[in-house]
Design an enzyme around this catalytic site. Structure first.
Site, PDB file in Angstrom:
ATOM      1  N   CYS A 107       0.835  -1.192   0.000  1.00  0.00           N
ATOM      2  CA  CYS A 107       0.000   0.000   0.000  1.00  0.00           C
ATOM      3  C   CYS A 107       0.874   1.248   0.000  1.00  0.00           C
ATOM      4  O   CYS A 107       1.994   1.239   0.499  1.00  0.00           O
ATOM      5  CB  CYS A 107      -0.907   0.005   1.234  1.00  0.00           C
ATOM      6  SG  CYS A 107      -2.093  -1.336   1.236  1.00  0.00           S
ATOM      7  N   ASP A 147     -10.341  12.444   9.601  1.00  0.00           N
ATOM      8  CA  ASP A 147     -10.353  11.813   8.291  1.00  0.00           C
ATOM      9  C   ASP A 147     -10.633  12.828   7.184  1.00  0.00           C
ATOM     10  O   ASP A 147     -10.190  12.662   6.054  1.00  0.00           O
ATOM     11  CB  ASP A 147     -11.407  10.702   8.260  1.00  0.00           C
ATOM     12  CG  ASP A 147     -11.067   9.585   9.239  1.00  0.00           C
ATOM     13  OD1 ASP A 147     -10.001   8.979   9.080  1.00  0.00           O
ATOM     14  OD2 ASP A 147     -11.860   9.330  10.164  1.00  0.00           O
ATOM     15  N   ASP A 169      -7.354  12.120  -1.527  1.00  0.00           N
ATOM     16  CA  ASP A 169      -6.416  11.016  -1.333  1.00  0.00           C
ATOM     17  C   ASP A 169      -6.027  10.491  -2.708  1.00  0.00           C
ATOM     18  O   ASP A 169      -6.809  10.581  -3.660  1.00  0.00           O
ATOM     19  CB  ASP A 169      -7.054   9.894  -0.507  1.00  0.00           C
ATOM     20  CG  ASP A 169      -6.020   9.058   0.237  1.00  0.00           C
ATOM     21  OD1 ASP A 169      -4.852   9.045  -0.177  1.00  0.00           O
ATOM     22  OD2 ASP A 169      -6.388   8.418   1.237  1.00  0.00           O
ATOM     23  N   ASP A 199     -11.728   5.462   9.718  1.00  0.00           N
ATOM     24  CA  ASP A 199     -11.419   4.335   8.848  1.00  0.00           C
ATOM     25  C   ASP A 199      -9.965   3.920   9.073  1.00  0.00           C
ATOM     26  O   ASP A 199      -9.104   4.726   9.366  1.00  0.00           O
ATOM     27  CB  ASP A 199     -11.716   4.627   7.376  1.00  0.00           C
ATOM     28  CG  ASP A 199     -11.000   5.850   6.822  1.00  0.00           C
ATOM     29  OD1 ASP A 199     -10.471   6.647   7.615  1.00  0.00           O
ATOM     30  OD2 ASP A 199     -10.978   5.993   5.589  1.00  0.00           O
TER      31      ASP A 199
END
Length: 347
Positions: free
Chosen positions: A14, A47, A64, A222
């Site tokens: 990732c 977030d 993002d 998250d």
């Protein structure tokens, strides 16, 4: 076509985030404009940003982007968009519109890959109920894709990442391990059945029904680049209260096959960095092998939601989550009172 996408990126696993301690240092030096209408900004590593327009309307804003995690460009576009949209859902909001953010090499022979990436992203924005309204591109040898997303939320119903309460139960809505699986894909040892399972979860929107959002959810975030322990530590430490968490390791959902990949060395640099940063806050009350422990620090792309909820409503929440396709949602622990440096007890 598919093989070329992975060959074009230098990253493994990732996309890694900057060290959170470094980020905190950078951001502390930036002069922040004070505005009482800014309900969420720099302060608590939220977030997404939230701005109150009026008593009934708040704007949620986030962005993002990531490097390729899978070989299929369409699926990569879906994952990147799902990941970007997640931050709006994590604030209790709903997406309104999105803009593409694209870094891609200016080579006509590779534009078919870019077309598929953008098609995957557009499909996920539509599924989320938003409108894709344009974007911006940059010539770059290494592909990157994501979204800037604007959403709407009732200012009185924003769910923050730092407001858990003692006695809350903790729910994780998706299984861990996608970072390790992404590294295994890069290492060309990932099995199709395992990849398919990871893709299923990475492309599942973190959209919660209104019935779920109306339950007594005290805090929500998250689980992404800092791993489960990293994001849980933010939830606890940023609360400003003497809070800790008791986590039952065997109750944490993990994608089948992940431990085997760890044993073959498929651990990302991001996971090791997270372990170095956050292990000091976690006390192991059981014997954990390395392959199990590292999953707690595995960076997740488009990971699940971590929900801190009133214990009296936890069973209803689990039932609703299962009905909404989060079939591996589990109660993984509870919020406790703690003054200890090691706020997270792994049992």
């Amino acid at each position: 076509m598919i093989e070329k996408l992975m060959q074009m990126t230098r990253a493994s696993g990732c996309a890694a985030k900057i060290n959170p301690k470094d980020l905190e240092n950078f951001l502390s030096k930036i002069k922040q404009t004070k505005d009482k209408r800014l309900l969420a900004g720099f302060e608590h590593n939220e977030d997404a940003a939230v701005y109150k327009l009026d008593e009934n309307t708040g704007i949620v804003f986030t962005l993002d982007l990531i490097t390729p995690l899978v070989n299929d460009p369409y699926v990569f576009g879906q994952i990147a968009a799902t990941n970007s949209l997640s931050d709006v859902f994590a604030m209790g909001g709903r997406p309104l519109m999105a803009l593409n953010i694209v870094c891609f090499p200016e080579e006509e022979k590779k534009y078919n890959l870019l077309e598929e990436i953008l098609r995957g992203g557009a499909d996920k924005v539509a599924e989320a109920g938003g409108i894709l309204a344009g974007g911006h591109s940059l010539n770059d040898k290494e592909p990157k894709y994501g979204l800037a997303v604007v959403g709407l939320v009732d200012p009185k119903k924003v769910i923050y990442n730092n407001t858990p309460e003692v006695g809350d139960f903790l729910i994780l809505t998706k299984p861990l391990g996608v970072g390790i699986i992404s590294t295994a894909i890069k290492g060309e040892i990932a099995e199709k059945r395992v990849v398919d399972k990871a893709v299923f979860w990475m492309t599942k929107l973190n959209k919660l029904s209104q019935e779920l959002l109306e339950l007594n959810i005290h805090s929500l975030t998250d689980v992404t680049g800092f791993g489960l322990v990293g994001h849980l530590s933010e939830m606890l430490l940023l609360s400003g209260k003497e809070l800790g968490a008791k986590i039952m390791f065997e109750d944490i959902p993990v994608i089948e096959g992940v431990y085997d990949y760890v044993n073959t060395g498929m651990v990302s640099e991001g996971a090791m960095k997270n372990r170095k940063i956050y292990s000091c806050i976690a006390e192991k009350n059981i014997n954990l092998s390395f392959e199990k422990e590292i999953v707690l620090y595995d960076p997740q792309t488009s990971g699940g939601l971590l929900i801190s909820i009133d214990p009296q409503q936890v069973e209803k929440a689990i039932k609703l989550l299962h009905q909404e396709g989060f079939t591996e949602s589990k109660i993984i622990g509870e919020v406790i009172k703690s003054k200890s440096k090691e706020r997270i007890k792994i049992c």
